[in-house]
Design a protein around this motif. Structure first.
Motif, PDB file in Angstrom:
ATOM      1  N   SER A  44      -1.493   2.652  11.776  1.00 23.63           N
ATOM      2  CA  SER A  44      -2.051   1.603  12.624  1.00 23.63           C
ATOM      3  C   SER A  44      -1.217   0.340  12.476  1.00 23.63           C
ATOM      4  N   ILE A  45      -1.316  -0.542  13.454  1.00 26.02           N
ATOM      5  CA  ILE A  45      -0.617  -1.827  13.376  1.00 26.02           C
ATOM      6  C   ILE A  45      -1.038  -2.575  12.117  1.00 26.02           C
ATOM      7  N   GLU A  46      -2.328  -2.546  11.806  1.00 23.54           N
ATOM      8  CA  GLU A  46      -2.810  -3.293  10.636  1.00 23.54           C
ATOM      9  C   GLU A  46      -2.258  -2.712   9.340  1.00 23.54           C
ATOM     10  N   ASP A  47      -2.156  -1.389   9.251  1.00 20.09           N
ATOM     11  CA  ASP A  47      -1.566  -0.781   8.052  1.00 20.09           C
ATOM     12  C   ASP A  47      -0.107  -1.192   7.902  1.00 20.09           C
ATOM     13  N   ILE A  48       0.609  -1.218   9.015  1.00 20.91           N
ATOM     14  CA  ILE A  48       2.018  -1.611   8.971  1.00 20.91           C
ATOM     15  C   ILE A  48       2.154  -3.054   8.523  1.00 20.91           C
ATOM     16  N   ILE A  49       1.348  -3.930   9.090  1.00 21.06           N
ATOM     17  CA  ILE A  49       1.404  -5.352   8.714  1.00 21.06           C
ATOM     18  C   ILE A  49       1.076  -5.519   7.234  1.00 21.06           C
ATOM     19  N   GLU A  50       0.081  -4.786   6.753  1.00 19.54           N
ATOM     20  CA  GLU A  50      -0.289  -4.873   5.336  1.00 19.54           C
ATOM     21  C   GLU A  50       0.878  -4.455   4.446  1.00 19.54           C
ATOM     22  N   ASP A  51       1.580  -3.383   4.829  1.00 19.13           N
ATOM     23  CA  ASP A  51       2.735  -2.950   4.053  1.00 19.13           C
ATOM     24  C   ASP A  51       3.839  -4.004   4.076  1.00 19.13           C
ATOM     25  N   VAL A  52       4.111  -4.549   5.250  1.00 15.45           N
ATOM     26  CA  VAL A  52       5.158  -5.570   5.375  1.00 15.45           C
ATOM     27  C   VAL A  52       4.855  -6.764   4.480  1.00 15.45           C
ATOM     28  N   SER A  54      -3.088  10.517  15.059  1.00 15.91           N
ATOM     29  CA  SER A  54      -3.918   9.356  15.340  1.00 15.91           C
ATOM     30  C   SER A  54      -3.311   8.151  14.638  1.00 15.91           C
ATOM     31  N   GLY A  55      -3.265   7.046  15.316  1.00 16.37           N
ATOM     32  CA  GLY A  55      -2.608   5.856  14.805  1.00 16.37           C
ATOM     33  C   GLY A  55      -1.864   5.198  15.943  1.00 16.37           C
ATOM     34  N   ASP A  56      -1.239   4.065  15.661  1.00 16.03           N
ATOM     35  CA  ASP A  56      -0.592   3.304  16.720  1.00 16.03           C
ATOM     36  C   ASP A  56       0.876   3.649  16.916  1.00 16.03           C
ATOM     37  N   LEU A  57       1.585   3.922  15.823  1.00 12.59           N
ATOM     38  CA  LEU A  57       3.017   4.182  15.912  1.00 12.59           C
ATOM     39  C   LEU A  57       3.435   5.313  14.965  1.00 12.59           C
ATOM     40  N   PRO A  58       4.370   6.158  15.395  1.00 10.25           N
ATOM     41  CA  PRO A  58       4.917   7.168  14.485  1.00 10.25           C
ATOM     42  C   PRO A  58       5.982   6.530  13.602  1.00 10.25           C
ATOM     43  N   ILE A  59       5.720   6.430  12.314  1.00 12.78           N
ATOM     44  CA  ILE A  59       6.616   5.730  11.387  1.00 12.78           C
ATOM     45  C   ILE A  59       7.298   6.747  10.475  1.00 12.78           C
ATOM     46  N   ASN A  60       8.613   6.764  10.514  1.00 16.10           N
ATOM     47  CA  ASN A  60       9.380   7.669   9.674  1.00 16.10           C
ATOM     48  C   ASN A  60       9.530   7.117   8.272  1.00 16.10           C
ATOM     49  N   GLU A  61       9.775   5.810   8.149  1.00 14.85           N
ATOM     50  CA  GLU A  61       9.838   5.171   6.830  1.00 14.85           C
ATOM     51  C   GLU A  61       9.638   3.674   6.983  1.00 14.85           C
ATOM     52  N   LEU A  62       9.150   3.069   5.898  1.00 17.18           N
ATOM     53  CA  LEU A  62       8.961   1.630   5.828  1.00 17.18           C
ATOM     54  C   LEU A  62       9.390   1.216   4.432  1.00 17.18           C
ATOM     55  N   PHE A  63      10.382   0.317   4.344  1.00 20.28           N
ATOM     56  CA  PHE A  63      10.939  -0.008   3.035  1.00 20.28           C
ATOM     57  C   PHE A  63      11.518  -1.417   3.031  1.00 20.28           C
ATOM     58  N   ARG A 118       2.338  -9.154  16.653  1.00 22.04           N
ATOM     59  CA  ARG A 118       1.599  -9.402  15.417  1.00 22.04           C
ATOM     60  C   ARG A 118       2.521  -9.938  14.317  1.00 22.04           C
ATOM     61  N   LEU A 119       3.725  -9.413  14.239  1.00 22.67           N
ATOM     62  CA  LEU A 119       4.678  -9.908  13.246  1.00 22.67           C
ATOM     63  C   LEU A 119       5.016 -11.369  13.515  1.00 22.67           C
ATOM     64  N   ALA A 120       5.164 -11.724  14.787  1.00 22.45           N
ATOM     65  CA  ALA A 120       5.441 -13.118  15.135  1.00 22.45           C
ATOM     66  C   ALA A 120       4.271 -14.019  14.752  1.00 22.45           C
ATOM     67  N   MET A 145       0.850  -1.194   0.000  1.00 21.46           N
ATOM     68  CA  MET A 145       0.000   0.000   0.000  1.00 21.46           C
ATOM     69  C   MET A 145       0.879   1.234   0.000  1.00 21.46           C
ATOM     70  N   PRO A 146       0.697   2.175  -0.903  1.00 24.76           N
ATOM     71  CA  PRO A 146       1.540   3.362  -0.933  1.00 24.76           C
ATOM     72  C   PRO A 146       1.275   4.270   0.254  1.00 24.76           C
ATOM     73  N   VAL A 147       2.288   5.015   0.635  1.00 25.65           N
ATOM     74  CA  VAL A 147       2.176   5.920   1.762  1.00 25.65           C
ATOM     75  C   VAL A 147       2.372   7.349   1.283  1.00 25.65           C
ATOM     76  N   ASN A 148       1.539   8.272   1.755  1.00 27.78           N
ATOM     77  CA  ASN A 148       1.692   9.674   1.373  1.00 27.78           C
ATOM     78  C   ASN A 148       3.033  10.204   1.843  1.00 27.78           C
ATOM     79  N   THR A 149       3.663  11.021   1.020  1.00 30.70           N
ATOM     80  CA  THR A 149       4.963  11.574   1.363  1.00 30.70           C
ATOM     81  C   THR A 149       4.923  13.087   1.324  1.00 30.70           C
ATOM     82  N   ASP A 150       5.902  13.703   2.006  1.00 34.16           N
ATOM     83  CA  ASP A 150       5.994  15.156   1.937  1.00 34.16           C
ATOM     84  C   ASP A 150       7.133  15.535   1.016  1.00 34.16           C
ATOM     85  N   GLU A 151       7.490  16.843   1.028  1.00 31.53           N
ATOM     86  CA  GLU A 151       8.468  17.312   0.068  1.00 31.53           C
ATOM     87  C   GLU A 151       9.854  16.744   0.314  1.00 31.53           C
TER      88      GLU A 151
END
Length: 269
Positions: free
Chosen positions: A83-91, A30-39, A118-120, A1-7
């Motif tokens: 959210s945790i679910e969004d992160i898992i979906e990306d992973v 709002s959300g479960d974790l502050p994520i700087n990047e996922l790659f 959840r990852l486990a 799932m793509p993630v919105n990015t800034d400049e």
């Protein structure tokens, strides 16, 4: 799932850096974790170097190392709340069975435990990159513990801010022997030290003696990894051979910074 990015964000073919303080629905904080990047990339450091891995980089850190190679998680934190679910979906969108939870310092967030559980459940092998000042009980397959030496302190000459405002708090927090011992006793571990030159070795030797004195868990020299300081190829050129020679001399392991050797300082690697 793509993630919105800034400049300031960069899509480096295999992942996305996150900049906005918003979740995917546009809501702030709002959300479960502050994520700087996922790659998705190769693990660049430690005993699993070269392993295809999904990296989840949380934002926020309790330390301020002057040489931090994830500046936008500590000195100037940027993130999106996921959210945790969004992160898992990306992973799950990437072809890897290994996930690296890193930062910043991911264990300052209690929700990191929920994510690791959840990852486990989903069958992933996890590495947590931590500075060793925070302990949490969770599903961690490898605790990659990187205690910060005195040379990490952001003096006015070295700190990005240039005024030394973080010296006192960084010094007070950077080492916690009891927490280090608890992490070592609780998980499969590696102790990874960022080394600039031979001046760092007496401190490493002393720190290992202090940890060994309070834990019954064996810490072999091969559990100790020396990693050259440097977030760019040119910087590594100045430290790589020196640190490798120190590893040979003292019987420790040498770990490369494979991602720097391959992609220099490109985001999303």
């Amino acid at each position: 799932m793509p993630v919105n990015t800034d400049e300031s964000s960069v899509d480096h073919s295999t992942g996305t850096k996150i900049g906005n303080d918003e979740n995917r629905n546009g809501n702030t904080d709002s959300g479960d974790l502050p994520i700087n990047e996922l790659f998705y990339s190769l693990q660049g450091e430690g005993v699993l170097a070269g392993t295809p891995s999904v990296f989840i980089r949380t934002s926020g850190c309790n330390l301020r190392c002057w040489f931090c190679d994830s500046y936008h998680t500590s000195w100037e934190p940027t993130h999106a709340w996921l959210s945790i679910e969004d992160i898992i979906e990306d992973v799950q969108s990437y072809p890897a069975t290994h996930v690296v939870l890193t930062g910043g310092e991911p264990l300052i967030h209690d929700t990191s435990v929920e994510l690791l559980d959840r990852l486990a459940e989903c069958g992933y092998h996890t590495t947590v990159e931590t500075n060793g000042t925070v302990y949490r009980e969770g599903d961690i397959d490898l605790a990659s513990i990187s205690p910060k030496l005195a040379s990490s302190t952001p003096t006015p000459e070295r700190a990005p801010t240039g005024d030394g405002e973080w010296i006192e708090s960084h010094e007070a927090r950077r080492l916690d022997i009891e927490t280090l011992a608890t992490l070592i006793e609780s998980y499969e571990f590696q102790l990874k030290f960022v080394v600039t030159d031979s001046d760092d070795l007496p401190e490493i030797t002393d720190l290992l003696e202090r940890i060994r004195a309070v834990t019954s868990t064996q810490i072999r020299n091969t559990d100790v990894l020396l990693m050259p300081e440097g977030a760019t190829r040119s910087a590594l050129d100045d430290t790589r051979e020196t640190v490798a020679a120190l590893a040979i001399e003292h019987g420790y392991r040498y770990t490369p910074r494979l991602h720097v050797d391959l992609w220099n300082d490109a985001p999303g690697t």
